[in-house]
Design a protein around this motif. Sequence first.
Motif, mmCIF file in Angstrom:
data_model
loop_
_atom_site.group_PDB
_atom_site.id
_atom_site.type_symbol
_atom_site.label_atom_id
_atom_site.label_comp_id
_atom_site.label_asym_id
_atom_site.label_seq_id
_atom_site.Cartn_x
_atom_site.Cartn_y
_atom_site.Cartn_z
ATOM 1 N N GLU A 10 55.196 -1.742 13.924
ATOM 2 C CA GLU A 10 55.614 -1.872 15.332
ATOM 3 C C GLU A 10 56.032 -3.324 15.577
ATOM 4 O O GLU A 10 55.273 -4.246 15.267
ATOM 5 C CB GLU A 10 54.462 -1.470 16.253
ATOM 6 N N THR A 15 52.552 -3.956 22.161
ATOM 7 C CA THR A 15 52.476 -2.515 21.913
ATOM 8 C C THR A 15 51.579 -2.230 20.718
ATOM 9 O O THR A 15 50.782 -1.285 20.727
ATOM 10 C CB THR A 15 53.884 -1.942 21.659
ATOM 11 N N ASP A 59 56.835 2.898 14.440
ATOM 12 C CA ASP A 59 57.873 2.915 15.461
ATOM 13 C C ASP A 59 59.215 3.220 14.795
ATOM 14 O O ASP A 59 59.420 2.914 13.616
ATOM 15 C CB ASP A 59 57.924 1.559 16.167
ATOM 16 N N SER A 67 63.403 2.319 11.319
ATOM 17 C CA SER A 67 62.350 2.464 10.317
ATOM 18 C C SER A 67 62.751 3.418 9.198
ATOM 19 O O SER A 67 62.181 3.371 8.108
ATOM 20 C CB SER A 67 61.049 2.944 10.973
ATOM 21 N N VAL A 83 56.314 6.876 16.215
ATOM 22 C CA VAL A 83 56.262 6.490 17.621
ATOM 23 C C VAL A 83 57.706 6.514 18.115
ATOM 24 O O VAL A 83 58.572 5.871 17.525
ATOM 25 C CB VAL A 83 55.657 5.086 17.796
ATOM 26 N N THR A 84 57.961 7.271 19.173
ATOM 27 C CA THR A 84 59.346 7.484 19.570
ATOM 28 C C THR A 84 59.512 7.486 21.076
ATOM 29 O O THR A 84 58.589 7.811 21.815
ATOM 30 C CB THR A 84 59.859 8.824 19.004
ATOM 31 N N TYR A 101 54.073 13.036 16.344
ATOM 32 C CA TYR A 101 54.774 11.953 17.017
ATOM 33 C C TYR A 101 53.912 11.491 18.174
ATOM 34 O O TYR A 101 53.044 12.218 18.658
ATOM 35 C CB TYR A 101 56.135 12.422 17.546
ATOM 36 N N LYS A 104 56.075 7.036 23.715
ATOM 37 C CA LYS A 104 55.709 5.878 24.534
ATOM 38 C C LYS A 104 55.924 6.188 26.004
ATOM 39 O O LYS A 104 56.880 6.872 26.352
ATOM 40 C CB LYS A 104 56.573 4.672 24.148
#
Length: 258
Positions: A10, A15, A59, A67, A83-84, A101, A104
């Motif tokens: 990340e 975050t 992320d 990524s 993380v999407t 998943y 956020k």
Amino acid sequence: MKNIRIVVVEDEAATARSLIQILHEADQHITVVKTLGAVSDAVTWFNDHPDSYDLIFMDIRLADGLSFDIFKQTTISRPVVFVTAFNDYAITAFKNNGIDYILKPFDPDEIKSALDKYKNWTGAAERPDGPALVELLAQLGNLTKSYKKSFLVHYRDKLIPLETAKIAWFYTANEVVYLRTIDDSQYIVESTMEQLEQQLDPTLFLRVSRQFILNRNAIIEAEFYFNGRLLVKVKPQPDEHIIISKAKSAEFKKWMNS
């Protein structure tokens, strides 16, 4: 109970800290062995530590790219929780491939659910990696390429399509968002800056401050400013200075050097 070794990929420090705190609150048998903020750093670390982790929270958009590029340069054989901030069509791709998943902003219950899913997978005959992961990456790699290619703007009694690549920068003032083209025309955009961040290709555009999103092709130079900040000169030049904070400067330099 076996300790779960987790790697967090990340690029936003705040975050990452929030995610790590929620992970520790969700399960006391967790050790975050490494936090990585860039594709290049992740590739190096995973190459050097292939067996030092059990699970990855990753992320999708990082400071120096997506990524998915990590998987092209190293072997990831452990399960990944992405993380999407994508919409439902992308989330469907995750669910169909059996890899979880987290949307956020983080929901502690969703993080706990992801951990529970990992524990259920542990020791199972079919692991959430291999072909399933490759297929997932292929699907999402295609989805992430669908950035806006043009904006339809109002000008007097006309609607004008503008190619995204020809936009020099976006600017917000008094809750209104403007764009300035490379040939120095200005229009109002019916989007928020947060929406634009999701719509624009991150290899071409970066939000450098609360007020500005810049096209890398419009940048002339960056000067060192007071207290570790940067003063950016672009063409066409806006009426006010574009100043990048000390905290954002490292990301900006990585982006410009990628």
